[in-house]
Every structure is written in C-alpha cells, then in structure tokens.
Write a protein that holds these residues in place. Structure first.
Motif, PDB file in Angstrom:
ATOM      1  N   ARG A  62       0.833  -1.204   0.000  1.00  0.00           N
ATOM      2  CA  ARG A  62       0.000   0.000   0.000  1.00  0.00           C
ATOM      3  C   ARG A  62       0.866   1.251   0.000  1.00  0.00           C
ATOM      4  O   ARG A  62       0.579   2.231  -0.695  1.00  0.00           O
ATOM      5  CB  ARG A  62      -0.937   0.002   1.211  1.00  0.00           C
ATOM      6  N   GLY A  63       1.948   1.215   0.798  1.00  0.00           N
ATOM      7  CA  GLY A  63       2.851   2.365   0.847  1.00  0.00           C
ATOM      8  C   GLY A  63       3.529   2.615  -0.485  1.00  0.00           C
ATOM      9  O   GLY A  63       3.597   3.764  -0.956  1.00  0.00           O
ATOM     10  N   TYR A  64       4.034   1.549  -1.117  1.00  0.00           N
ATOM     11  CA  TYR A  64       4.664   1.704  -2.430  1.00  0.00           C
ATOM     12  C   TYR A  64       3.663   2.205  -3.466  1.00  0.00           C
ATOM     13  O   TYR A  64       3.994   3.056  -4.307  1.00  0.00           O
ATOM     14  CB  TYR A  64       5.257   0.371  -2.895  1.00  0.00           C
ATOM     15  N   LYS A  65       2.430   1.695  -3.401  1.00  0.00           N
ATOM     16  CA  LYS A  65       1.431   2.136  -4.374  1.00  0.00           C
ATOM     17  C   LYS A  65       1.107   3.618  -4.196  1.00  0.00           C
ATOM     18  O   LYS A  65       1.069   4.377  -5.175  1.00  0.00           O
ATOM     19  CB  LYS A  65       0.160   1.295  -4.242  1.00  0.00           C
ATOM     20  N   ASP A  66       0.876   4.052  -2.959  1.00  0.00           N
ATOM     21  CA  ASP A  66       0.567   5.464  -2.711  1.00  0.00           C
ATOM     22  C   ASP A  66       1.707   6.363  -3.157  1.00  0.00           C
ATOM     23  O   ASP A  66       1.478   7.417  -3.774  1.00  0.00           O
ATOM     24  CB  ASP A  66       0.288   5.690  -1.223  1.00  0.00           C
ATOM     25  N   LEU A  67       2.923   5.947  -2.853  1.00  0.00           N
ATOM     26  CA  LEU A  67       4.087   6.752  -3.201  1.00  0.00           C
ATOM     27  C   LEU A  67       4.203   6.916  -4.711  1.00  0.00           C
ATOM     28  O   LEU A  67       4.391   8.036  -5.234  1.00  0.00           O
ATOM     29  CB  LEU A  67       5.343   6.078  -2.637  1.00  0.00           C
ATOM     30  N   ASN A  68       4.057   5.827  -5.443  1.00  0.00           N
ATOM     31  CA  ASN A  68       4.179   5.886  -6.900  1.00  0.00           C
ATOM     32  C   ASN A  68       2.983   6.576  -7.545  1.00  0.00           C
ATOM     33  O   ASN A  68       3.134   7.283  -8.539  1.00  0.00           O
ATOM     34  CB  ASN A  68       4.379   4.475  -7.457  1.00  0.00           C
ATOM     35  N   LEU A  73      11.512  -8.969   0.764  1.00  0.00           N
ATOM     36  CA  LEU A  73      10.283  -9.751   0.758  1.00  0.00           C
ATOM     37  C   LEU A  73       9.329  -9.340  -0.360  1.00  0.00           C
ATOM     38  O   LEU A  73       8.332 -10.021  -0.604  1.00  0.00           O
ATOM     39  CB  LEU A  73       9.572  -9.618   2.114  1.00  0.00           C
ATOM     40  N   ILE A  74       9.615  -8.230  -1.016  1.00  0.00           N
ATOM     41  CA  ILE A  74       8.819  -7.772  -2.148  1.00  0.00           C
ATOM     42  C   ILE A  74       9.542  -8.195  -3.421  1.00  0.00           C
ATOM     43  O   ILE A  74      10.615  -7.680  -3.730  1.00  0.00           O
ATOM     44  CB  ILE A  74       8.626  -6.241  -2.130  1.00  0.00           C
ATOM     45  N   SER A  75       8.980  -9.141  -4.158  1.00  0.00           N
ATOM     46  CA  SER A  75       9.631  -9.620  -5.373  1.00  0.00           C
ATOM     47  C   SER A  75       9.526  -8.579  -6.480  1.00  0.00           C
ATOM     48  O   SER A  75       8.695  -7.658  -6.426  1.00  0.00           O
ATOM     49  CB  SER A  75       8.991 -10.926  -5.842  1.00  0.00           C
ATOM     50  N   THR A  76      10.343  -8.759  -7.508  1.00  0.00           N
ATOM     51  CA  THR A  76      10.263  -7.867  -8.669  1.00  0.00           C
ATOM     52  C   THR A  76       8.877  -7.933  -9.298  1.00  0.00           C
ATOM     53  O   THR A  76       8.305  -6.903  -9.689  1.00  0.00           O
ATOM     54  CB  THR A  76      11.336  -8.255  -9.708  1.00  0.00           C
ATOM     55  N   GLU A  77       8.310  -9.143  -9.390  1.00  0.00           N
ATOM     56  CA  GLU A  77       6.981  -9.310  -9.982  1.00  0.00           C
ATOM     57  C   GLU A  77       5.915  -8.598  -9.165  1.00  0.00           C
ATOM     58  O   GLU A  77       5.029  -7.929  -9.731  1.00  0.00           O
ATOM     59  CB  GLU A  77       6.652 -10.805 -10.094  1.00  0.00           C
ATOM     60  N   LEU A  78       5.986  -8.714  -7.847  1.00  0.00           N
ATOM     61  CA  LEU A  78       5.012  -8.037  -6.990  1.00  0.00           C
ATOM     62  C   LEU A  78       5.165  -6.528  -7.079  1.00  0.00           C
ATOM     63  O   LEU A  78       4.177  -5.791  -7.142  1.00  0.00           O
ATOM     64  CB  LEU A  78       5.164  -8.516  -5.539  1.00  0.00           C
ATOM     65  N   PHE A  79       6.408  -6.061  -7.099  1.00  0.00           N
ATOM     66  CA  PHE A  79       6.638  -4.613  -7.190  1.00  0.00           C
ATOM     67  C   PHE A  79       6.087  -4.072  -8.513  1.00  0.00           C
ATOM     68  O   PHE A  79       5.508  -2.987  -8.565  1.00  0.00           O
ATOM     69  CB  PHE A  79       8.133  -4.323  -7.047  1.00  0.00           C
ATOM     70  N   LYS A 105       3.554  -5.316 -10.150  1.00  0.00           N
ATOM     71  CA  LYS A 105       2.097  -5.284 -10.001  1.00  0.00           C
ATOM     72  C   LYS A 105       1.649  -4.053  -9.215  1.00  0.00           C
ATOM     73  O   LYS A 105       0.620  -3.437  -9.541  1.00  0.00           O
ATOM     74  CB  LYS A 105       1.614  -6.560  -9.309  1.00  0.00           C
ATOM     75  N   VAL A 106       2.401  -3.707  -8.169  1.00  0.00           N
ATOM     76  CA  VAL A 106       2.080  -2.514  -7.385  1.00  0.00           C
ATOM     77  C   VAL A 106       2.175  -1.268  -8.263  1.00  0.00           C
ATOM     78  O   VAL A 106       1.304  -0.388  -8.229  1.00  0.00           O
ATOM     79  CB  VAL A 106       3.024  -2.401  -6.170  1.00  0.00           C
ATOM     80  N   LEU A 107       3.226  -1.198  -9.072  1.00  0.00           N
ATOM     81  CA  LEU A 107       3.398  -0.055  -9.974  1.00  0.00           C
ATOM     82  C   LEU A 107       2.266  -0.006 -11.003  1.00  0.00           C
ATOM     83  O   LEU A 107       1.757   1.077 -11.337  1.00  0.00           O
ATOM     84  CB  LEU A 107       4.762  -0.151 -10.656  1.00  0.00           C
ATOM     85  N   PHE A 108       1.853  -1.171 -11.495  1.00  0.00           N
ATOM     86  CA  PHE A 108       0.722  -1.249 -12.422  1.00  0.00           C
ATOM     87  C   PHE A 108      -0.539  -0.673 -11.773  1.00  0.00           C
ATOM     88  O   PHE A 108      -1.266   0.131 -12.379  1.00  0.00           O
ATOM     89  CB  PHE A 108       0.499  -2.700 -12.840  1.00  0.00           C
ATOM     90  N   GLY A 109      -0.793  -1.056 -10.523  1.00  0.00           N
ATOM     91  CA  GLY A 109      -1.960  -0.540  -9.822  1.00  0.00           C
ATOM     92  C   GLY A 109      -1.914   0.969  -9.641  1.00  0.00           C
ATOM     93  O   GLY A 109      -2.934   1.655  -9.795  1.00  0.00           O
ATOM     94  N   ALA A 110      -0.731   1.485  -9.340  1.00  0.00           N
ATOM     95  CA  ALA A 110      -0.575   2.935  -9.195  1.00  0.00           C
ATOM     96  C   ALA A 110      -0.835   3.645 -10.512  1.00  0.00           C
ATOM     97  O   ALA A 110      -1.471   4.712 -10.561  1.00  0.00           O
ATOM     98  CB  ALA A 110       0.821   3.257  -8.680  1.00  0.00           C
ATOM     99  N   ALA A 111      -0.355   3.051 -11.621  1.00  0.00           N
ATOM    100  CA  ALA A 111      -0.551   3.659 -12.941  1.00  0.00           C
ATOM    101  C   ALA A 111      -2.028   3.688 -13.325  1.00  0.00           C
ATOM    102  O   ALA A 111      -2.533   4.686 -13.854  1.00  0.00           O
ATOM    103  CB  ALA A 111       0.260   2.901 -13.985  1.00  0.00           C
ATOM    104  N   VAL A 112      -2.741   2.588 -13.047  1.00  0.00           N
ATOM    105  CA  VAL A 112      -4.173   2.534 -13.362  1.00  0.00           C
ATOM    106  C   VAL A 112      -4.931   3.598 -12.564  1.00  0.00           C
ATOM    107  O   VAL A 112      -5.756   4.336 -13.109  1.00  0.00           O
ATOM    108  CB  VAL A 112      -4.728   1.124 -13.072  1.00  0.00           C
TER     109      VAL A 112
END
Length: 401
Positions: free
Chosen positions: A321-327, A348-354, A356-363
């Motif tokens: 959630r923090g990474y998504k809000d920041l991005n 603990l945050i994989s490249t794939e998960l990160f 996905k988080v960036l994708f969610g922030a972009a959407v």
C-alpha cells in the motif's frame, strides 16, 4: 579450529532446501538436536537417516536455526576457512576494476559470498563490517584479523546496529573495532563524484553503495540534461549529484533528515558546483508529494528510493500500500514524456510483486507507463542462485504519458 558441538537431525523429507544449497535452515525442519549447542556454535546437519548434509552455525533464538557454511563433510570451519572465503570475495571485487574512479564498494555480501551474516564495505582506506548473526559474532575476532591481513585498512568500523540483530538475540554495536577512527566526514569517490560519508552514524554502513550502477543509468545525459529532477528519499545527494554532473537544470532533494540534506548540499559544493537553483526539503515524503500534487507542480524526472517498507511477512500488505501510494503521487507530478525511477529494497517484495504494485498505481493515476529499463543492485552485491533472497533491490526506469 572451532569444534562441532552438536548434530541436528532433520525430520523425514525435509532435506530438500539443504540439498539445493540454500544457506538457511528453519526451526520447523529440525527433528531433534543431539548435543547442547550455544548461540554461534558449529553444528552438523544430518538427514533423518543419519546422512551428512552440511555444516553451519546454530542459534536457538532465531527462526533461522542454522546458517549453512559448507556442504563438504571434510571441510574444517577454522581460520583458514574464513581467510579463504574472504580472499575469494576480494578476488571477485578486484576483477570489477572499480578503482580509482570508485573508492567505496561492497567487499563481502553475506550469504551471496558464502559468509552468512557478514557484510564488509570498503570506504577508501577504511572498512566497515556488519555482524548480523550469532555465528559471525562468535567468530568476529578471527574475521577482524583476516580483514586486517588481507586489506590492511587504516581502521575497521563495526556497524552491527541493524534491527535484525534483535532476532538473533544480539545487542546493537557501533564502534571502532580496529585501528584508527575515521574523520567525522570521510570523502569517497563514486564514478569520479565526491561524497562525504559518516561511517559511524550514517545510514547502513555510511552510504547506499548498491545503487551505484542505477545512479549512472537513471541520470544518463539524455534523461536529465536541462531537465528538472525531484530526488525523493535523497539522503546525502546520490541520484541528485549524478544528475547535476550530467547537466540537470534544477534538482529538488527531499529527505526526512535535515542533517542528511546538509551533507547533500555540502557534497554539491565539494564537487565544485554552484547551484543556487536547487532545493533541499526536510520532511515527510508523502506530505511533500501531496503538496506538489495540490499545487500542480511538475518535474521532468522523479526518483523514489525509499527505505525498506517490509521487514517481515506480516508487513507485505502494508508495504505494498505504501509503495502504491508513493508511486501514485509521483505519477501525478510527471508531464507526458516524464521519467520515473522507482525502487524497492525490501527483500520480501519480489520484482513481480513490485511491478504489479506499480501497475496498480498507474491505473489509479490514469497514466500510461512504459518500463524502459529494469534495475537491480550492483555487481559488488552479487546474487547467489541458490539464495534468491540475495536479490533484494529492484527498480524500474519508466516513461510516463
């Protein structure tokens, strides 16, 4: 030579990770312990049928009950062992030929160099060690003697003050372990750029050495020349100084630490640059980004290099959630064609998960985002294939429209 104090017999069918040479053995895999090993003692790990699997050091206070050092039944864990592993790490770094343009880099990267729990960084004529496990703690004097013999530094600082030591039942330590004390601000070079570092009180071992190649990639002149940059979680300048060196028109440095920003501004002057147009803002990164959003401020490039958000499995959801809000906030501040360099150093945050988080922030930000380069830690921070956890730093350089 350190004696073997006990044998750990695994539960049936629990030897796969050891056979695959993963260096961590968790408590749940252990069936019984023959002997009374103390924290840091050497133990043998046996399969349920009594077959030898590996040797490592033990800690009853940690969920990672054994850190494995050797899979060879005949290998002795003695002074020659520690000296040999350190020499091997030294040879690997020498092949990188980082000096003289770069005088600070990692010499020993813990499990990835076959030395679980030990980190050694070089800063000019000084070394900084981090002892993160009971096993390294038990062998620290042998290790210090070998470091002095191999590298002959002016002094060795110990920065065993990471939170992970509490999980090992160890106190935090910050001291001069050997030789001279460094100056309060030691000047190092990274790719020819000068940085002042504080070895006894700075973040990590004094500087974020793992971002060296990323600083070069992100701030290539065709990315930053005559552009504005927002450098978030700037610490002592890092990405911002590289951008200045490559022709950035204006850089805004944001960090929670006023003292770090003072050192960042001093680092700019240390390189002979006069930059009245740059800004240094001490405060909460989320609050500052929200203020820029609310005042319609934009930047040509934004760098997000936050500290670790996930320290344990239970932190992962909150960290995402923090990474998504920041991005999401950063994406709102970029014009069409703007660049975002975003990172996570949470293992603990994989490249794939990160991603996905960036994708969610972009959407949510209603922006189209292209990944133009995938980023990771430098070659002095190698990744061991049998220990994927050593690939902790991941990042993306993105174009936004």
């Amino acid at each position: 030579m350190s004696p073997i104090t006990a044998q750990l017999i695994l539960k049936p069918k629990r030897e796969k990770s050891v056979l695959n040479r993963h260096p961590w053995l968790f408590s749940g895999a252990i069936g019984r312990v023959d002997g009374e090993p103390q924290p840091g003692d050497l133990v043998q790990v046996l399969a349920s049928n009594g077959r030898f699997l590996a040797t490592g050091y033990f800690n009853p206070h940690s969920q990672i009950r054994v850190r494995l050092l050797s899979w060879d039944v005949d290998e002795q864990i003695d002074e020659d062992f520690w000296h040999g592993r350190l020499q091997q790490a030294n040879r690997h770094r020498q092949r990188l030929k980082l000096e003289p343009a770069t005088t600070a880099y990692r010499l020993v990267n813990a499990e990835a160099d076959g030395l679980p729990g030990l980190i050694v960084d070089k800063y000019d004529d000084f070394l900084v060690i981090q002892s993160l496990t009971a096993g390294v703690e038990a062998h620290k004097e042998i290790i210090l003697a070998a470091l002095n013999e191999i590298w002959q530094p002016k002094g060795i600082m110990e920065r065993s003050d990471a939170d992970v030591r509490a999980k090992e039942g160890l106190p935090k330590i910050s001291r001069v372990a050997s030789g001279e004390s460094p100056p309060e601000t030691l000047v190092i070079q990274e790719n020819g750029i000068q940085f002042g570092v504080n070895l006894l009180h700075g973040h990590k071992s004094g500087f974020y050495l793992d971002q060296r190649e990323n600083r070069t990639a992100v701030t290539h002149p065709h990315h930053v020349a005559n552009k504005t940059m927002l450098n978030v979680f700037a610490y002592t300048g890092g990405f911002g100084l590289y951008a200045i060196a490559n022709g950035a028109a204006q850089v805004t440095h944001v960090d929670s630490s006023y003292d770090a920003l003072v050192l960042a501004e001093q680092n700019v002057g240390r390189n002979g640059w006069k930059r009245p147009q740059d800004e240094y803002l001490a405060g909460d990164a989320f609050d500052i980004l929200r203020h820029y959003r609310d005042t319609d401020q934009t930047f040509d490039m934004i760098v997000l290099d936050p500290p670790k958000f996930a320290h344990s499995q239970r932190d992962i959801e909150r960290a995402c959630r923090g990474y998504k809000d920041l991005n999401w906030l950063a994406l709102r501040l970029l014009p069409p064609g703007g660049l975002l360099a975003t990172f996570s150093c949470s293992g603990l945050i994989s490249t794939e998960l990160f991603q996905k988080v960036l994708f969610g922030a972009a959407v949510d930000a209603r922006r189209q985002v292209q990944v133009i380069q995938t980023l990771t830690q430098g070659p002095d921070h190698p990744v061991l294939l049998t220990f994927p956890e050593s690939a902790y730093l991941k990042g993306f350089l993105c174009r936004v429209w």
